[in-house]
Design a protein around this motif. Sequence first.
Motif, mmCIF file in Angstrom:
data_model
loop_
_atom_site.group_PDB
_atom_site.id
_atom_site.type_symbol
_atom_site.label_atom_id
_atom_site.label_comp_id
_atom_site.label_asym_id
_atom_site.label_seq_id
_atom_site.Cartn_x
_atom_site.Cartn_y
_atom_site.Cartn_z
ATOM 1 N N HIS A 1 -55.788 -4.466 -72.227
ATOM 2 C CA HIS A 1 -56.137 -5.837 -71.825
ATOM 3 C C HIS A 1 -57.179 -6.453 -72.766
ATOM 4 O O HIS A 1 -57.793 -7.459 -72.411
ATOM 5 C CB HIS A 1 -56.742 -5.857 -70.420
ATOM 6 C CG HIS A 1 -55.768 -5.785 -69.275
ATOM 7 N ND1 HIS A 1 -55.109 -4.643 -68.929
ATOM 8 C CD2 HIS A 1 -55.375 -6.732 -68.380
ATOM 9 C CE1 HIS A 1 -54.351 -4.884 -67.862
ATOM 10 N NE2 HIS A 1 -54.482 -6.139 -67.512
ATOM 11 N N LYS B 1 -60.608 -5.306 -69.995
ATOM 12 C CA LYS B 1 -60.618 -3.988 -69.359
ATOM 13 C C LYS B 1 -61.294 -3.027 -70.326
ATOM 14 O O LYS B 1 -60.713 -2.669 -71.357
ATOM 15 C CB LYS B 1 -59.168 -3.571 -69.087
ATOM 16 C CG LYS B 1 -58.991 -2.488 -68.062
ATOM 17 C CD LYS B 1 -57.517 -2.328 -67.735
ATOM 18 C CE LYS B 1 -57.277 -1.211 -66.757
ATOM 19 N NZ LYS B 1 -55.825 -0.972 -66.595
ATOM 20 N N GLU C 1 -51.450 -2.235 -53.015
ATOM 21 C CA GLU C 1 -50.980 -3.092 -54.087
ATOM 22 C C GLU C 1 -50.015 -2.297 -54.954
ATOM 23 O O GLU C 1 -50.354 -1.215 -55.425
ATOM 24 C CB GLU C 1 -52.202 -3.503 -54.915
ATOM 25 C CG GLU C 1 -52.117 -4.904 -55.429
ATOM 26 C CD GLU C 1 -53.374 -5.235 -56.201
ATOM 27 O OE1 GLU C 1 -53.290 -5.301 -57.425
ATOM 28 O OE2 GLU C 1 -54.441 -5.400 -55.552
ATOM 29 N N ASP D 1 -53.829 -11.738 -68.337
ATOM 30 C CA ASP D 1 -55.272 -11.483 -68.303
ATOM 31 C C ASP D 1 -55.799 -10.654 -69.475
ATOM 32 O O ASP D 1 -56.917 -10.153 -69.421
ATOM 33 C CB ASP D 1 -55.652 -10.845 -66.961
ATOM 34 C CG ASP D 1 -54.797 -9.634 -66.638
ATOM 35 O OD1 ASP D 1 -53.969 -9.239 -67.477
ATOM 36 O OD2 ASP D 1 -54.962 -9.079 -65.529
ATOM 37 N N ARG E 1 -54.438 -18.812 -55.062
ATOM 38 C CA ARG E 1 -55.193 -17.611 -54.676
ATOM 39 C C ARG E 1 -56.548 -17.578 -55.380
ATOM 40 O O ARG E 1 -57.577 -17.261 -54.783
ATOM 41 C CB ARG E 1 -54.386 -16.370 -55.050
ATOM 42 C CG ARG E 1 -55.151 -15.056 -54.912
ATOM 43 C CD ARG E 1 -54.525 -14.053 -55.823
ATOM 44 N NE ARG E 1 -55.049 -12.718 -55.739
ATOM 45 C CZ ARG E 1 -55.068 -11.893 -56.781
ATOM 46 N NH1 ARG E 1 -54.606 -12.278 -57.961
ATOM 47 N NH2 ARG E 1 -55.548 -10.675 -56.658
ATOM 48 N N PHE F 1 -64.985 -5.767 -59.554
ATOM 49 C CA PHE F 1 -64.010 -5.188 -58.629
ATOM 50 C C PHE F 1 -64.652 -4.266 -57.593
ATOM 51 O O PHE F 1 -63.997 -3.802 -56.674
ATOM 52 C CB PHE F 1 -62.920 -4.443 -59.411
ATOM 53 C CG PHE F 1 -62.089 -5.369 -60.264
ATOM 54 C CD1 PHE F 1 -60.936 -5.939 -59.760
ATOM 55 C CD2 PHE F 1 -62.497 -5.709 -61.549
ATOM 56 C CE1 PHE F 1 -60.177 -6.812 -60.523
ATOM 57 C CE2 PHE F 1 -61.747 -6.580 -62.329
ATOM 58 C CZ PHE F 1 -60.584 -7.141 -61.817
ATOM 59 N N SER G 1 -65.855 -3.994 -64.581
ATOM 60 C CA SER G 1 -65.480 -3.200 -63.403
ATOM 61 C C SER G 1 -66.353 -3.530 -62.188
ATOM 62 O O SER G 1 -65.928 -3.379 -61.037
ATOM 63 C CB SER G 1 -65.541 -1.711 -63.732
ATOM 64 O OG SER G 1 -66.826 -1.391 -64.206
ATOM 65 N N HIS H 1 -48.615 -10.156 -66.650
ATOM 66 C CA HIS H 1 -48.418 -10.380 -65.211
ATOM 67 C C HIS H 1 -47.636 -11.684 -65.022
ATOM 68 O O HIS H 1 -48.106 -12.760 -65.426
ATOM 69 C CB HIS H 1 -49.758 -10.523 -64.489
ATOM 70 C CG HIS H 1 -50.647 -9.322 -64.602
ATOM 71 N ND1 HIS H 1 -50.517 -8.216 -63.802
ATOM 72 C CD2 HIS H 1 -51.702 -9.053 -65.415
ATOM 73 C CE1 HIS H 1 -51.439 -7.321 -64.110
ATOM 74 N NE2 HIS H 1 -52.182 -7.804 -65.093
ATOM 75 N N ARG I 1 -50.771 -17.763 -57.819
ATOM 76 C CA ARG I 1 -51.975 -17.189 -58.423
ATOM 77 C C ARG I 1 -53.079 -18.241 -58.596
ATOM 78 O O ARG I 1 -54.258 -17.915 -58.477
ATOM 79 C CB ARG I 1 -51.638 -16.555 -59.777
ATOM 80 C CG ARG I 1 -51.029 -15.176 -59.654
ATOM 81 C CD ARG I 1 -50.540 -14.692 -60.999
ATOM 82 N NE ARG I 1 -50.240 -13.279 -61.002
ATOM 83 C CZ ARG I 1 -51.146 -12.309 -61.135
ATOM 84 N NH1 ARG I 1 -52.426 -12.609 -61.317
ATOM 85 N NH2 ARG I 1 -50.793 -11.045 -61.110
ATOM 86 N N GLY J 1 -55.616 -14.517 -63.298
ATOM 87 C CA GLY J 1 -55.758 -13.281 -62.524
ATOM 88 C C GLY J 1 -57.233 -12.971 -62.289
ATOM 89 O O GLY J 1 -58.122 -13.674 -62.784
ATOM 90 N N ARG J 2 -57.448 -11.901 -61.540
ATOM 91 C CA ARG J 2 -58.838 -11.558 -61.206
ATOM 92 C C ARG J 2 -59.728 -11.313 -62.431
ATOM 93 O O ARG J 2 -60.927 -11.642 -62.386
ATOM 94 C CB ARG J 2 -58.863 -10.356 -60.258
ATOM 95 C CG ARG J 2 -58.521 -10.753 -58.827
ATOM 96 C CD ARG J 2 -58.606 -9.580 -57.890
ATOM 97 N NE ARG J 2 -57.544 -8.622 -58.126
ATOM 98 C CZ ARG J 2 -57.518 -7.395 -57.634
ATOM 99 N NH1 ARG J 2 -58.529 -6.953 -56.891
ATOM 100 N NH2 ARG J 2 -56.503 -6.606 -57.871
ATOM 101 N N PRO J 3 -59.202 -10.744 -63.521
ATOM 102 C CA PRO J 3 -60.091 -10.573 -64.683
ATOM 103 C C PRO J 3 -60.677 -11.889 -65.206
ATOM 104 O O PRO J 3 -61.776 -11.889 -65.768
ATOM 105 C CB PRO J 3 -59.183 -9.904 -65.722
ATOM 106 C CG PRO J 3 -58.215 -9.130 -64.893
ATOM 107 C CD PRO J 3 -57.922 -10.040 -63.736
#
Length: 275
Positions: A246, A250, A75, A16, A104, A155, A152, A41, A101, A134-136
């Motif tokens: 990241h 990030k 987590e 990510d 998901r 999240f 952010s 990851h 992933r 991934g979530r990002p």
Amino acid sequence: MTERVADLHLHTTYSDGTDSPERIVELAEEHGISTIAISDHDNVEAYAIAEPLARQKGIELLHGIEMSASYEDIEVHILGYFYDPKHPAFVDHITTQQKRRVSRMREMVERLQKVGVKIDAEEVLKLAGNGTVGRPHVARVLMKHGYISKMSEAFTKYIGPKNPGFVTGSPTLPDTIISVIRNAGGIPVLAHPMYVKRDEIIDMMVEQGLAGLEVYHSNHTPALIKHYKKIAKRLNLLMTGGSDYHGKSKEGVPIGSVKIPYDLVDALRAWKPNG
Ligand code: AMP
Ligand code: ZN
Ligand code: FE
Ligand code: FE
């Protein structure tokens, strides 16, 4: 000779992060970092891509990875170093996680669609490209379509715990990940322990074979560093550290924000599984 320093926690486009493995090597050089470990990851592919450039520039490149586990709704991220990237059970584990992933992510997108967020799983997959999704990646698509104005926010509003689009990262228990890494000859290290919060989980994981603690991390304050150093000493754990860079995924975490002394790398290299 300038002092050797390391950053052992970096993400690339193979998970990510938003920088290519080659760009990570260039950035390390620009920031005076002599030793790096790319810790994507559930993915080890960046190593082979970065290796020729790292060799050319005299940057030492170590094998790294970050794997996800959960323990009682917490987590837990576990870093692995010095493993054999071709070990069959290790390869099997990450292949399974990469597939998980994707499903998901589709589930996250479906849940978001149910609350009126109009994003498409195919767009997220396309953004992830060759890398582990991934979530990002979901966050970046939310950003592109104007649902959030900074990463952010994704999240806190959409895909964090208790948010409508949240799906647990990995149901795997920490001891399974620890075994996968150790069986591949690697060193399991608990990533950013501040997110685990309950320190007794560290004791439990040490019983299960955890060998190190990421004492230095971009989200650790000086007080937390002191706290985790004490725990590492008490439990006879190796100490590691890194920025968890990241790129644009990030905000506010530049490469070079964490540089650890080289004697910690020497200690990792000297580590023996049974002693
Ligand atoms: P995943 O592995 O898909 O669960 O996504 C975890 C990744 O999401 C982490 O490695 C971070 O890059 C990112 N992440 C998690 N929490 C936050 C947050 N509060 N703000 C920004 N990025 C986050
Ligand atoms: Zn990440
Ligand atoms: Fe992490
Ligand atoms: Fe990370």
